[in-house]
Design a protein around this motif. Sequence first.
Motif, mmCIF file in Angstrom:
data_model
loop_
_atom_site.group_PDB
_atom_site.id
_atom_site.type_symbol
_atom_site.label_atom_id
_atom_site.label_comp_id
_atom_site.label_asym_id
_atom_site.label_seq_id
_atom_site.Cartn_x
_atom_site.Cartn_y
_atom_site.Cartn_z
ATOM 1 N N TYR A 31 0.818 -1.192 0.000
ATOM 2 C CA TYR A 31 0.000 0.000 0.000
ATOM 3 C C TYR A 31 0.862 1.256 0.000
ATOM 4 O O TYR A 31 1.847 1.347 0.744
ATOM 5 C CB TYR A 31 -0.913 0.028 1.233
ATOM 6 C CG TYR A 31 -1.985 -1.022 1.192
ATOM 7 C CD1 TYR A 31 -1.681 -2.364 1.424
ATOM 8 C CD2 TYR A 31 -3.301 -0.683 0.910
ATOM 9 C CE1 TYR A 31 -2.660 -3.330 1.370
ATOM 10 C CE2 TYR A 31 -4.290 -1.641 0.864
ATOM 11 C CZ TYR A 31 -3.964 -2.967 1.087
ATOM 12 O OH TYR A 31 -4.938 -3.926 1.034
ATOM 13 N N TYR A 33 0.542 5.787 -0.396
ATOM 14 C CA TYR A 33 -0.394 6.896 -0.238
ATOM 15 C C TYR A 33 0.299 8.223 -0.543
ATOM 16 O O TYR A 33 1.491 8.377 -0.303
ATOM 17 C CB TYR A 33 -0.911 6.963 1.207
ATOM 18 C CG TYR A 33 -1.311 5.641 1.811
ATOM 19 C CD1 TYR A 33 -0.359 4.761 2.330
ATOM 20 C CD2 TYR A 33 -2.650 5.264 1.878
ATOM 21 C CE1 TYR A 33 -0.725 3.559 2.893
ATOM 22 C CE2 TYR A 33 -3.024 4.053 2.444
ATOM 23 C CZ TYR A 33 -2.056 3.210 2.950
ATOM 24 O OH TYR A 33 -2.422 2.012 3.505
ATOM 25 N N TYR A 35 -0.300 12.265 0.581
ATOM 26 C CA TYR A 35 -1.024 13.221 1.411
ATOM 27 C C TYR A 35 -0.508 14.624 1.145
ATOM 28 O O TYR A 35 0.624 14.804 0.720
ATOM 29 C CB TYR A 35 -0.802 12.942 2.898
ATOM 30 C CG TYR A 35 -1.394 11.659 3.412
ATOM 31 C CD1 TYR A 35 -0.671 10.467 3.373
ATOM 32 C CD2 TYR A 35 -2.671 11.644 3.953
ATOM 33 C CE1 TYR A 35 -1.214 9.299 3.840
ATOM 34 C CE2 TYR A 35 -3.223 10.461 4.426
ATOM 35 C CZ TYR A 35 -2.494 9.299 4.370
ATOM 36 O OH TYR A 35 -3.036 8.137 4.839
ATOM 37 N N LEU A 45 -5.657 13.004 2.509
ATOM 38 C CA LEU A 45 -5.285 11.991 1.541
ATOM 39 C C LEU A 45 -5.677 12.422 0.134
ATOM 40 O O LEU A 45 -6.822 12.784 -0.123
ATOM 41 C CB LEU A 45 -5.965 10.664 1.891
ATOM 42 C CG LEU A 45 -5.622 9.482 0.991
ATOM 43 C CD1 LEU A 45 -4.163 9.088 1.153
ATOM 44 C CD2 LEU A 45 -6.528 8.289 1.330
ATOM 45 N N TYR A 48 -4.341 6.972 -3.336
ATOM 46 C CA TYR A 48 -3.629 5.862 -2.734
ATOM 47 C C TYR A 48 -3.618 4.677 -3.698
ATOM 48 O O TYR A 48 -4.305 4.698 -4.735
ATOM 49 C CB TYR A 48 -4.230 5.464 -1.389
ATOM 50 C CG TYR A 48 -5.651 4.936 -1.462
ATOM 51 C CD1 TYR A 48 -6.730 5.812 -1.513
ATOM 52 C CD2 TYR A 48 -5.912 3.576 -1.442
ATOM 53 C CE1 TYR A 48 -8.028 5.351 -1.559
ATOM 54 C CE2 TYR A 48 -7.218 3.101 -1.488
ATOM 55 C CZ TYR A 48 -8.262 3.994 -1.548
ATOM 56 O OH TYR A 48 -9.559 3.528 -1.597
ATOM 57 N N VAL A 50 -3.389 0.240 -3.707
ATOM 58 C CA VAL A 50 -3.393 -0.986 -2.918
ATOM 59 C C VAL A 50 -2.517 -2.053 -3.539
ATOM 60 O O VAL A 50 -2.496 -3.197 -3.070
ATOM 61 C CB VAL A 50 -4.828 -1.526 -2.719
ATOM 62 C CG1 VAL A 50 -5.686 -0.480 -2.037
ATOM 63 C CG2 VAL A 50 -5.440 -1.958 -4.035
ATOM 64 N N PHE A 90 3.368 14.573 1.364
ATOM 65 C CA PHE A 90 3.979 13.422 2.002
ATOM 66 C C PHE A 90 3.522 12.147 1.330
ATOM 67 O O PHE A 90 2.336 11.963 1.034
ATOM 68 C CB PHE A 90 3.604 13.348 3.489
ATOM 69 C CG PHE A 90 4.262 14.388 4.332
ATOM 70 C CD1 PHE A 90 3.576 15.525 4.724
ATOM 71 C CD2 PHE A 90 5.575 14.227 4.760
ATOM 72 C CE1 PHE A 90 4.184 16.487 5.516
ATOM 73 C CE2 PHE A 90 6.197 15.178 5.548
ATOM 74 C CZ PHE A 90 5.503 16.313 5.924
#
Lengths: 116, 112
Positions: A31, A33, A35, A45, A48, A50, A90
């Motif tokens: 995973y 992500y 941000y 968020l 993202y 998976v 981030f």
Amino acid sequence: NAGVTQTPKFRVLKTGQSMTLLCAQDMNHEYMYWYRQDPGMGLRLIHYSVGEGTTAKGEVPDGYNVSRLKKQNFLLGLESAAPSQTSVYFCASSPYREFSYNSPLHFGNGTRLTVT
Amino acid sequence: LAKTTQPISMDSYEGQEVNITCSHNNIATNDYITWYQQFPSQGPRFIIQGYKTKVTNEVASLFIPADRKSSTLSLPRVSLSDTAVYYCLVGSYGGSQGNLIFGKGTKLSVKP
């Protein structure tokens, strides 16, 4: 073991310019992500993933696109930068879904982007 | 996701124990409680996670009462380097994936 590495660390863009932020992780996490963090807003968020080849929208996806062609890399693109996209970005990764037990998020040190 | 409420800021002195309480009245049965720490110009860092009662690691302790509607992060004998923002998060993998919300956190200032 570098963890999560983000490049570049700083960038200044003019309105309308495009750029890509790169996130790389060496922990074999599924995973990943993206941000953004703005003063007084906490972290929000954007998108993202998976797993390799998959992406999904988060809370604030408009104006951004992402790609995950390789498991270890997650790219965030701004096609036409706007001043409202001035923020600190981030990237994070986790072995399993967030909030799973013993699956903490590992964050990079951020990219500070200014759009003038 | 359960909404969390934390104090905006706290002050302490070196060597003291600091307790930061987080309220999460709507916590669900499957939710875990997780705390992160963020230093200036760095990404958040995982501190501790728990479900009920008490969890302790080399950095902190997490106290969760039986009703789980709140939790307390305890930092023993803080130093100047513990000055940071601390975030409390509540959720489970069975909930809305990809909607991790950090909120504003608690800004801890440790003074000499």
